[in-house]
Scaffold this motif. Structure first.
Motif, short mmCIF file in Angstrom:
data_model
loop_
_atom_site.label_atom_id
_atom_site.label_comp_id
_atom_site.label_asym_id
_atom_site.label_seq_id
_atom_site.Cartn_x
_atom_site.Cartn_y
_atom_site.Cartn_z
N ALA A 48 0.77 -1.15 0.12
CA ALA A 48 -0.03 0.05 0.12
C ALA A 48 0.88 1.17 0.11
O ALA A 48 0.57 2.24 -0.77
N THR A 49 2.01 1.09 0.58
CA THR A 49 2.78 2.58 0.77
C THR A 49 3.78 2.35 -0.25
O THR A 49 4.58 1.31 -0.42
N PRO A 50 4.08 3.41 -0.80
CA PRO A 50 5.05 3.63 -2.03
C PRO A 50 6.55 3.11 -1.67
O PRO A 50 6.98 3.32 -0.42
N VAL A 51 7.33 2.35 -2.44
CA VAL A 51 8.63 1.91 -1.82
C VAL A 51 9.78 3.11 -2.41
O VAL A 51 9.68 3.35 -3.62
N ALA A 52 10.40 3.70 -1.30
CA ALA A 52 11.29 4.71 -1.41
C ALA A 52 12.62 4.03 -2.20
O ALA A 52 13.08 4.40 -3.17
N LEU A 53 13.23 2.92 -1.49
CA LEU A 53 14.38 2.31 -1.96
C LEU A 53 14.28 1.01 -1.55
O LEU A 53 13.55 0.35 -0.63
N GLU A 54 14.88 0.39 -2.76
CA GLU A 54 14.90 -1.23 -2.78
C GLU A 54 15.94 -2.04 -3.19
O GLU A 54 16.58 -1.43 -4.00
N ALA A 55 16.49 -2.92 -2.60
CA ALA A 55 17.53 -3.66 -3.15
C ALA A 55 16.93 -5.04 -3.16
O ALA A 55 16.17 -5.56 -2.49
N ARG A 56 17.40 -5.61 -4.48
CA ARG A 56 17.31 -7.00 -4.72
C ARG A 56 18.18 -7.89 -5.25
O ARG A 56 19.04 -7.54 -6.19
N GLY A 57 18.29 -8.88 -4.28
CA GLY A 57 19.53 -10.00 -4.41
C GLY A 57 21.07 -9.42 -4.32
O GLY A 57 21.52 -9.79 -5.11
N LEU A 58 21.18 -8.29 -3.54
CA LEU A 58 22.32 -7.54 -3.94
C LEU A 58 23.56 -8.49 -3.38
O LEU A 58 23.49 -9.08 -2.37
N VAL A 59 24.59 -8.58 -4.46
CA VAL A 59 25.90 -9.43 -4.06
C VAL A 59 26.95 -8.53 -4.45
O VAL A 59 27.03 -8.01 -5.16
#
Length: 267
Positions: A17-28
């Motif tokens: 419901a809340t907008p995502v400001a910062l997202e990391a996906r599978g960081l290696v």
């Protein structure tokens, strides 16, 4: 299609419901055979204060460096308000709305408090690319510099040399420098490190103030600070996410108690 033009695929939190400001996906991030971060995924909602905690060597600073562009990931993605930013240089990320402070003090000691902020403010203008420009050209930036100094509690010290500031005051100035870029997301690396109780109380109040209207992510060892400020917490261990959630949930997680909190969790 370039990396920043590509349409992001929905992440694991799609539909929130809340907008995502910062997202990391599978960081290696691998340094030869060592993985400083290993498949780290993180979501920071717009408007929240999100703390990243973990024992020394857990990968917290590496994660901050990946989020802010000071390191390029070996694999994985970083998105700022849905735009892929991994691989962009730090100055390009700042212009997209993300700014950070550092664990080690990084002010110009030979400049005054106001001059430190003016240098940061002019970096967003054409002035750094113009030679032989009179200092008077900076006068138009002074009102904004003084606004920032007042916001971080240094309004009464614009002409003091940065070298003469206390450790806590330098932290306040660093946050002011970060605010000069008017960030939508602010990363704070150990903002209370090395402070006594009075300084910590000032920084807690300052973080609450600067968080109004923006998103804040902080790395912090002091769990009382985390408890006071954080809406949600992510715990790292050995470069991986051990747990994530609200403070009361995380502090009771047996894995977190064993790896990090110990007896403090039962206090």
């Amino acid at each position: 299609m370039t990396q920043t033009e590509a349409t992001p695929q929905p992440g694991p939190w799609a539909g929130a419901a809340t907008p995502v400001a910062l997202e990391a996906r599978g960081l290696v991030k691998a340094f030869r055979e060592f993985r400083a971060t290993n498949d780290v995924s993180l979501r920071v909602d717009e408007g929240e204060i999100h703390a990243i905690i973990g024992p020394n060597g857990a990968g917290k600073t590496t994660l901050f460096n990946l989020l802010s562009g000071f390191l390029a990931p070996t694999s994985g993605e970083v998105l700022l308000f849905g735009e892929r930013i991994h691989g962009l240089p730090p100055h390009a990320i700042v212009r997209r709305g993300l700014s950070r402070s550092f664990q080690i003090s990084s002010v110009f000691s030979s400049l005054t408090v106001r001059e430190n902020v003016l240098v940061a403010l002019q970096s967003a203008t054409a002035l750094p690319r113009q030679f032989w420009v009179p200092l008077s050209r900076l006068d138009k930036l002074r009102p904004r510099a003084d606004e920032i100094l007042a916001a971080v509690g240094l309004g009464g010290a614009p002409d003091r040399l940065a070298a003469d500031l206390s450790h806590g005051e330098k932290r306040q100035l660093e946050i002011g420098i970060s605010l000069s870029q008017d960030p939508r997301v602010l990363l704070l690396d150990e903002p209370t490190s090395g402070m006594g109780s009075e300084g910590i109380a000032r920084v807690i109040a300052l973080v609450r103030q600067v968080a109004r209207g923006r998103t804040v992510v902080l790395v912090e060892h002091n769990m009382s600070v985390v408890a006071e400020l954080a809406d949600r917490i992510t715990v790292l261990q050995y470069g991986q996410v051990l747990a994530s959630g609200k403070y009361d949930e995380v502090r009771r997680d047996p894995r977190v108690i064993e790896a990090y909190l110990g007896e403090e969790a039962h206090a």
